[in-house]
Each structure stands twice: as C-alpha cells, then as structure tokens.
Motif scaffolding. Sequence first.
Motif, PDB file in Angstrom:
ATOM      1  N   PHE A 224       0.853  -1.186   0.000  1.00 48.44           N
ATOM      2  CA  PHE A 224       0.000   0.000   0.000  1.00 48.44           C
ATOM      3  C   PHE A 224       0.889   1.237   0.000  1.00 48.44           C
ATOM      4  O   PHE A 224       1.724   1.415   0.883  1.00 48.44           O
ATOM      5  N   HIS A 225       0.698   2.106  -1.000  1.00 48.04           N
ATOM      6  CA  HIS A 225       1.581   3.256  -1.185  1.00 48.04           C
ATOM      7  C   HIS A 225       0.966   4.583  -0.743  1.00 48.04           C
ATOM      8  O   HIS A 225       1.635   5.613  -0.812  1.00 48.04           O
ATOM      9  N   GLY A 226      -0.284   4.597  -0.338  1.00 49.55           N
ATOM     10  CA  GLY A 226      -0.913   5.874  -0.005  1.00 49.55           C
ATOM     11  C   GLY A 226      -1.269   6.626  -1.277  1.00 49.55           C
ATOM     12  O   GLY A 226      -1.917   6.085  -2.174  1.00 49.55           O
ATOM     13  N   TYR A 227      -0.808   7.880  -1.374  1.00 50.54           N
ATOM     14  CA  TYR A 227      -1.115   8.721  -2.527  1.00 50.54           C
ATOM     15  C   TYR A 227       0.053   8.763  -3.509  1.00 50.54           C
ATOM     16  O   TYR A 227       1.221   8.744  -3.105  1.00 50.54           O
ATOM     17  N   LEU A 228      -0.266   8.843  -4.790  1.00 45.49           N
ATOM     18  CA  LEU A 228       0.751   9.059  -5.808  1.00 45.49           C
ATOM     19  C   LEU A 228       1.139  10.542  -5.826  1.00 45.49           C
ATOM     20  O   LEU A 228       0.374  11.395  -5.368  1.00 45.49           O
ATOM     21  N   PRO A 229       2.316  10.875  -6.364  1.00 42.04           N
ATOM     22  CA  PRO A 229       2.692  12.287  -6.492  1.00 42.04           C
ATOM     23  C   PRO A 229       1.667  13.051  -7.336  1.00 42.04           C
ATOM     24  O   PRO A 229       1.098  12.509  -8.284  1.00 42.04           O
ATOM     25  N   LYS A 230       1.446  14.311  -7.011  1.00 47.15           N
ATOM     26  CA  LYS A 230       0.476  15.121  -7.756  1.00 47.15           C
ATOM     27  C   LYS A 230       1.025  15.588  -9.100  1.00 47.15           C
ATOM     28  O   LYS A 230       0.286  15.724 -10.071  1.00 47.15           O
ATOM     29  N   GLU A 231       2.331  15.837  -9.154  1.00 45.40           N
ATOM     30  CA  GLU A 231       2.933  16.352 -10.380  1.00 45.40           C
ATOM     31  C   GLU A 231       2.957  15.242 -11.434  1.00 45.40           C
ATOM     32  O   GLU A 231       3.426  14.135 -11.167  1.00 45.40           O
TER      33      GLU A 231
END
Length: 235
Positions: free
Chosen positions: A139-146
């Motif tokens: 489980f990685h949480g959130y991906l980068p926004k950019e």
Amino acid sequence: MTLYLLPNLLGSNLDHSLFLPISVDHAVSTLDGLIAESEGGGRRYLKQFSTKKKPHEMPIALLKSSAQKNELDFLLEPVINGENWGVVSDCGLPCLADPGAALVRRARYHNLLVHTFSGPSSITHALVLSGLSGQSFHFHGYLPKEPKERAKTLKVYEKTLRTTHIFIEAPYRNLHTYQACLDTLKPTTLLSVATQLTTPEEWIQTAPISWWRTQKEISSKIMKKPTIFLFTAEK
C-alpha cells in the motif's frame, strides 16, 4: 484506562450493525470521550450508538496529522488518568491511510491499554475483491500530484512483478490518476478500480490496461467518488 481504535463505515446512511461487530457497541457505551478527525464526523459516529452521555455532550478532541508529541500526550491525558476514550476516522479504520499511528505509538510509550476491532477498510476490501495477489502487496498511499513524478512512480512500481500495488486518491483527482495509469502502465498490466465499497453503489472491475483503454464510460463511475486503485504486472 483504555484507548479504543474504533472502525467506522465506508459510506453514509448504512446500518452499522451490518458491518461492525457488537463489541464496538459495548466499547462505545463505555466512552468518556472521543478523538476524531472532525467534530462533525465524531458526533455523527456517536449518534449510531447508545452512549454514557448524549452525543452532543460527549467531549470530542481533534487529531491532526501534524500533531507533535506534546499534543498527542495532551490527547492521551484523560486515558492516563483512568478514562476510556475512542479514536475514530471519518471512514474505515484508524491508522490505515488515516491519522492515528503516532497517537498509538505515544499510548504504547505510556504503557496504556489499546484495543482495536475488526471492521471495514477500503484497502483490504478492494484487495480481496480485486482478484489480484493477496500474498504480496504494497500500500503506497497517494501518488505524487505532479504528472511527471506520478508517471515515474508508476513505472517504478510496475517493475516489481507479481506484487499488488495499492494506492488511493482524493476523489476530485480520481480521473487524473486513472488516466495516468492508462497512459503509463503496460497493456498487459492488470488494473483494478474499486469505488464506493460496501455501499449499494459499489463497483469494482479488474482487467488488463489494454481493456481499460477501450472503455468510454468509466469516468462517470469514479468521478468525485471514494476510489481505490490496484495493479499487478505479471510479466
């Protein structure tokens, strides 16, 4: 006395007795106060149960993800002094993709009794329903926004074969993340998209990226709705 980590429902207008064990009802009935992400969310949670105090009279303390040790110790002070307090997220389980881990760590430091319960988790629900590997997953949480960093991150994850990669996104960014998967991952990589889990509107599909690229109606299913993304590269 005891810090209770309380499970919450994944959707609104659901009957908690269908998803939460009866032991949660008993624990909530003993609470002297509640630690929550938001006061409104905490009050709504309490209204589902029989409580020692009326829900609008129950002390509620807010847990910030940026809370420092002294702030966490302040939250734990009533428990140290012999009271029962609960910790609840706005949905799902505390500490899983939600605040709570640092608070539990401080509770361990103070040798407090901490108790948790089985309950709904969008992460584990999505994994079980996806058909992807439950033997090796991350489980990685959130991906980068950019966008460039997001694509780079997806490519790095994809290099780990036969491992299920799980990530979440703010509902308003679901379409960006979904499109990034289609643009970046290999055609043979299996992608699973799970949305509105445990609700009457639950929808989940698992298929190769090549199939997803042919679908035109997916955006309406996931736009601004709580969604989990999972993928596995098998070769």
